[in-house]
Design an enzyme around this catalytic site. Structure first.
Site, PDB file in Angstrom:
ATOM      1  N   HIS A 113       0.557  -0.883   0.051  1.00 16.24           N
ATOM      2  CA  HIS A 113      -0.364   0.211   0.298  1.00 16.24           C
ATOM      3  C   HIS A 113       0.967   1.523  -0.095  1.00 16.24           C
ATOM      4  CE1 HIS A 113      -4.282  -1.665   1.291  1.00 16.24           C
ATOM      5  NE2 HIS A 113      -3.970  -1.839  -0.432  1.00 16.24           N
ATOM      6  N   ASP A 117       1.404   4.603   1.282  1.00 20.49           N
ATOM      7  CA  ASP A 117       1.625   4.594   2.376  1.00 20.49           C
ATOM      8  C   ASP A 117       2.544   4.140   3.517  1.00 20.49           C
ATOM      9  OD1 ASP A 117      -0.355   3.017   2.860  1.00 20.49           O
ATOM     10  OD2 ASP A 117      -0.733   3.505   4.916  1.00 20.49           O
TER      11      ASP A 117
END
Lengths: 360, 360
Positions: free
Chosen positions: B61, B63
Site C-alpha cells: 500500500h 503509505d
C-alpha cells in the site's frame, strides 16, 4: 483574483530539514495548480491537497516526481465524497503515464477522482546524447494513450513550445530546457480580463443601474429605452492585463528562443541556481545553473522579478547563515543582482509565499 | 550490542503534521536495519540513511512503500565514495522488484551501491479473494529474477513462515497477515551469544591471563601447561540470550499459528491499532486492528512489551490531546491494557526511540 506561489521545497537532489525537495504550488483564487511536485508531505498534510486541479512535472529525476503517487493518494483521501469532480490534469515528460498507472496498479490504489496524464515529447537537443538513448528506450515501452487518457503533446516547431492549457482563465505553455535528462519550463499566462465599468461614463450616457451594467461588464451591448445602443467599450475602463508566471525546471540553459519568448516580461520568473558562480563548470557539467546564468536569462527576458530556488543543500536558509559568511546563500543573491543592475533578486525558502498582484 | 527502534511515522493512510506515514528503523549498534519504510524524509535527512543495510516492506500500500525509491536515492547520495559496499538487501511482497527497477530506470537513477530485492510470495488466504486476483496479475508481470537479483521466497509450509535472513547475528523470518492486500509481519531474533568469562573459575582452574582467555571466550578449548584441557563451558557464564523484536504490518489478524510461534515471548511487539475498539467492525472491514485485537495477539504470544502504532490521523499524540477527552489516543492505551491485565502498553509517537536492553 488573487494569485500566489508557495514554495514547498527549495533544495537540490534530496530533502534536508532546512530545504525539502523541489516543489511549489501556484494558487489561483482558491484553486490549486501545482508547479513541480515531489515527495514533500507538507502540502499534502495541509488539508488542501484536495483542491489541486493541475499538476506539472518538469522532468523525471526522482527529487522532482517520486512524490507524485503519494500526492495522488492524499488528494483522493482528502477529496471525501466530492462528486462529479473534474479530472485532475497531469502534465510531464513521456514515461510519466506508465509510471503512474503501474504504481497505482501495484499499490491497489483506487483514486476517487478521475485523472489524465498528458505527456510532453522531448527532443534530442534537451540533454546529452548518451542520456537521450535511455529516454527513448523508456518511451518505447509506453502504451499509446487511449481515449480520455491524456494527450501526447509534441513540439510546435514554429513557436518552439508545447501548448498545454488554453481555458477561460489561462494559457499554459511548456518550453524546452537543457539538462542531464529532458527538462521543461512552464509559462502560465492569465488571460486579459474586461476592465471595470466607468461610473461617470455610464451616467453621462444615461445607462440606468440594473441588469444593463452586468451585460456591459460581460461584453454585451445594450439598447437603451431611447433606442441608443451602448457598446461595452463605451463604458469599460482599460482591460486588466493578465499576469505571467514562469517556472523553469532543472537546467543549464534553454534550448532555443522558445523560452525567451514565453518568459518575456514575466511578472515572476522562478529559476534554479543549484551552485554559486564560482562553481559554474561543475553546475554545467551536471546540467544546472548558477545565479549568473539565471540572472542572465531573466535579463534577456526582461523579467520583472527573479526568484532563485533549487539550492544545493550546502546553502542554508538566510536565517541559519553564519555571520560574515562569504560562501553562503547571500552570495548567490549578490551574484544574481550584479547581473541585473542591482534589481532585487529573491532567494526562495521553504514555505515562502509570494503574491502576484493584479496589474494596474 | 545496543539495539533500539525509532518510529519515523506512526499514522495511518496519509502523513499529517503530527503523524507521518508508517515507518520505523531498527538500529543494531550503528548498523541500520529498516522496519517498514515510506515517504518520510526525516531519516533520509538525518544524514544516517547511508548506514541502512536492510529494508523490509510489509505490504504494497502506498503509505508503506512509495517512499522507497526516494530513500534509495538518498542513501546513494549519502554513501559518498564508500567502496566495496555490501548490497543493500530489500525484502517485500512480490511486485516490489519490478517497481524498483522500473522507477530507477525511468528516473535515470544510478545508485552508487548494489542492491538486491528478495520477494515474498503471498498465499491466497492473506486477503479477500477479489483483491488477490489483482495481486496474482501483478506477479505474472514480474520478470524471473536472474543471478544476483534477489531470491523469490515462498512459504515454509511446515513452519508457516518465510526465512529471510540467517547470518552471524540475526535470524529474520516473515509471517503472514490478513489485510486488504497480502501483508507480512517480521520477527527479528538475535542469536544467542557466549556468556562472559567467570574470573573466579579461571583462577580456580589455573588458566593464566593472556591469549587463552580470548580462545575460551570464542568457544575454543585450551590445553594448559600442566596438560589439563579447559573447555569453554568450564569457565563461561550462562550464554546471553538473544532479543526478539516483532513488527507487524497492517492487518486484522494473522493467517495461522506461524505468527504466534515467531512472536512468542517477544521482547518488543509492535502492532497496528488503526481505530479504537468502538469501531472494530469498521477496522476489520478495512483489514485493520483495534487495541483489543492487538493486545489479544500480544497476550497469546506472551509478549513482554506491546507498542501500538499506525493510528488513524484523528488520534493526535498525547501531548496534543484535549483534557478530559474520552475518544482520544489515551483511550486506545486503556483499551489495550484492559486486555493485558493492566500490563503497560506504549503508544508510539513520531521520533520516539525505544531501547531493547540486553537480557540478563
Amino acid at each position: 483574483m488573487s494569485m500566489d506561489v508557495t514554495f514547498l521545497g527549495t533544495g537540490a537532489a534530496y530533502p534536508s530539514p532546512t530545504r525539502g525537495a523541489s516543489a511549489l504550488v501556484l494558487r489561483c483564487e482558491g484553486q490549486f495548480s501545482n508547479g513541480t511536485y515531489t515527495g514533500r508531505e507538507r502540502l499534502a498534510s495541509g488539508d488542501q491537497a484536495g483542491r489541486i486541479t493541475k499538476i506539472f512535472i518538469t522532468h523525471l529525476h526522482g527529487d522532482h516526481f517520486f512524490g507524485l503517487p503519494g500526492l495522488l493518494c492524499t488528494i483522493s483521501l482528502q477529496s471525501g465524497s466530492m462528486v462529479t469532480k473534474q479530472p485532475i490534469e497531469i502534465y510531464g515528460p513521456a514515461g510519466l503515464r506508465d509510471f503512474i498507472w503501474q504504481t497505482m496498479e501495484l499499490s491497489h490504489t483506487e483514486l476517487v477522482f478521475p485523472y489524465v496524464v498528458h505527456e510532453l515529447v522531448p527532443t534530442a537537443d534537451q540533454c546529452p546524447t548518451e542520456e537521450l538513448k535511455e529516454s527513448v528506450h523508456v518511451n518505447k515501452a509506453d502504451n499509446p494513450p487511449k481515449d480520455g487518457q491524456g494527450r501526447t503533446i509534441v513540439l510546435d516547431s514554429e513557436e518552439n513550445s508545447h501548448l498545454l492549457v488554453d481555458d477561460e482563465q489561462f494559457v499554459v505553455k511548456a518550453f524546452r530546457l537543457f539538462h542531464r535528462i529532458p527538462s521543461f519550463g512552464f509559462s502560465v499566462v492569465e488571460k486579459k480580463r474586461p476592465g471595470k465599468l466607468n461610473a461617470q461614463k455610464l451616467k453621462d450616457l444615461g445607462v440606468p443601474p440594473g441588469p444593463a451594467y452586468g451585460k456591459l461588464k460581460n461584453g454585451i451591448s445594450v439598447v437603451l429605452e431611447n433606442g441608443v445602443t451602448i457598446s461595452p467599450q463605451d463604458v469599460l475602463k482599460k482591460p486588466i492585463v493578465g499576469r505571467k508566471i514562469c517556472i523553469l525546471g532543472d537546467c543549464s540553459g534553454v534550448v532555443d528562443d522558445g523560452g525567451v519568448k514565453l518568459c518575456f516580461e514575466a511578472d515572476l520568473l522562478i529559476h534554479e541556481a543549484t551552485l554559486d558562480d564560482t562553481q559554474m563548470d561543475k553546475a554545467k557539467e551536471h546540467g544546472h545553473s548558477t545565479p549568473h546564468m539565471a540572472a542572465a536569462f531573466a535579463k534577456l527576458c526582461q523579467a520583472k522579478r527573479l526568484v532563485l530556488t533549487h539550492f544545493s543543500q550546502r546553502y542554508k536558509p538566510v536565517a541559519l547563515a553564519r555571520e560574515g559568511e562569504t560562501d553562503g546563500i547571500v552570495e548567490l543573491k549578490k551574484q544574481a543582482e550584479s547581473v541585473l543592475d542591482l534589481q532585487e533578486v529573491t532567494l526562495a525558502e521553504d514555505f515562502m509565499v509570494i503574491g502576484i498582484p493584479i496589474k494596474k
